[in-house]
Write a protein that holds these residues in place. Structure first.
Motif, PDB file in Angstrom:
ATOM      1  N   ASN A   9      10.426   7.344   4.226  1.00 39.72           N
ATOM      2  CA  ASN A   9      10.466   8.046   5.513  1.00 39.72           C
ATOM      3  C   ASN A   9      11.705   8.924   5.672  1.00 39.72           C
ATOM      4  O   ASN A   9      12.344   8.952   6.712  1.00 39.72           O
ATOM      5  N   THR A  38      -3.827  -1.435   4.095  1.00 28.62           N
ATOM      6  CA  THR A  38      -3.192  -2.735   4.318  1.00 28.62           C
ATOM      7  C   THR A  38      -4.073  -3.837   3.728  1.00 28.62           C
ATOM      8  O   THR A  38      -3.931  -4.996   4.064  1.00 28.62           O
ATOM      9  N   THR A  43      -1.580  -4.651  -1.049  1.00 26.74           N
ATOM     10  CA  THR A  43      -0.248  -4.999  -0.544  1.00 26.74           C
ATOM     11  C   THR A  43       0.235  -6.374  -0.980  1.00 26.74           C
ATOM     12  O   THR A  43       1.351  -6.752  -0.650  1.00 26.74           O
ATOM     13  N   TYR A  48       4.395  -6.422   4.606  1.00 25.53           N
ATOM     14  CA  TYR A  48       5.817  -6.187   4.383  1.00 25.53           C
ATOM     15  C   TYR A  48       6.149  -6.284   2.897  1.00 25.53           C
ATOM     16  O   TYR A  48       5.519  -7.040   2.165  1.00 25.53           O
ATOM     17  N   ILE A  64      10.486  -3.698   4.324  1.00 28.68           N
ATOM     18  CA  ILE A  64       9.756  -2.481   4.662  1.00 28.68           C
ATOM     19  C   ILE A  64       8.426  -2.878   5.284  1.00 28.68           C
ATOM     20  O   ILE A  64       7.678  -3.670   4.717  1.00 28.68           O
ATOM     21  N   ARG A  65       8.162  -2.350   6.438  1.00 32.81           N
ATOM     22  CA  ARG A  65       6.878  -2.586   7.098  1.00 32.81           C
ATOM     23  C   ARG A  65       5.921  -1.483   6.631  1.00 32.81           C
ATOM     24  O   ARG A  65       6.078  -0.316   7.001  1.00 32.81           O
ATOM     25  N   ASP A  67       2.904  -0.590   7.218  1.00 43.42           N
ATOM     26  CA  ASP A  67       2.094   0.198   8.150  1.00 43.42           C
ATOM     27  C   ASP A  67       2.915   1.226   8.923  1.00 43.42           C
ATOM     28  O   ASP A  67       2.373   2.033   9.664  1.00 43.42           O
ATOM     29  N   ARG A  68       4.238   1.221   8.738  1.00 45.90           N
ATOM     30  CA  ARG A  68       5.110   2.213   9.381  1.00 45.90           C
ATOM     31  C   ARG A  68       5.585   3.299   8.403  1.00 45.90           C
ATOM     32  O   ARG A  68       6.323   4.188   8.791  1.00 45.90           O
ATOM     33  N   LEU A  69       5.164   3.193   7.140  1.00 46.13           N
ATOM     34  CA  LEU A  69       5.546   4.194   6.149  1.00 46.13           C
ATOM     35  C   LEU A  69       4.709   5.452   6.303  1.00 46.13           C
ATOM     36  O   LEU A  69       3.493   5.372   6.440  1.00 46.13           O
ATOM     37  N   TRP A  70       5.339   6.606   6.262  1.00 46.69           N
ATOM     38  CA  TRP A  70       4.597   7.857   6.215  1.00 46.69           C
ATOM     39  C   TRP A  70       4.983   8.665   4.990  1.00 46.69           C
ATOM     40  O   TRP A  70       4.355   9.654   4.652  1.00 46.69           O
TER      41      TRP A  70
END
Length: 82
Positions: A9, A38, A43, A48, A64-65, A67-70
């Motif tokens: 990110n 996910t 994963t 995570y 690292i989460r 589902d928050r990675l772009w």
């Protein structure tokens, strides 16, 4: 000696400890898989991933989460040989 890096990110971190091509490839597959899914098969059953990185010269655990990675990438750099 090789050094591994992850870019998440918009921020780049150096992986701590001994790294090789196999390890960095596994990190890249997990992170890039997390960008698309996910699904437990991608994963490893958790949303995570935790890796040791160097921060201000110290080793810290970074979680690292997925589902928050772009944006994610991982690579290996070899130090020049004298």
């Amino acid at each position: 000696m090789a050094r591994g890096f992850v870019h998440l990110n918009g921020a780049t971190y150096e992986l701590a400890g001994a790294v090789d091509e196999s390890f960095v490839g596994q990190v890249a597959r997990r992170l890039n898989g997390g960008l698309r899914s996910t699904d437990d098969a991608v994963t490893g059953g958790t949303p995570y991933q935790t890796y040791d990185v160097l921060l201000d010269g110290r080793t810290v655990a970074m979680t690292i989460r997925l589902d928050r990675l772009w944006s994610a990438a991982a690579w290996l750099e070899e130090d020049p040989v004298d």
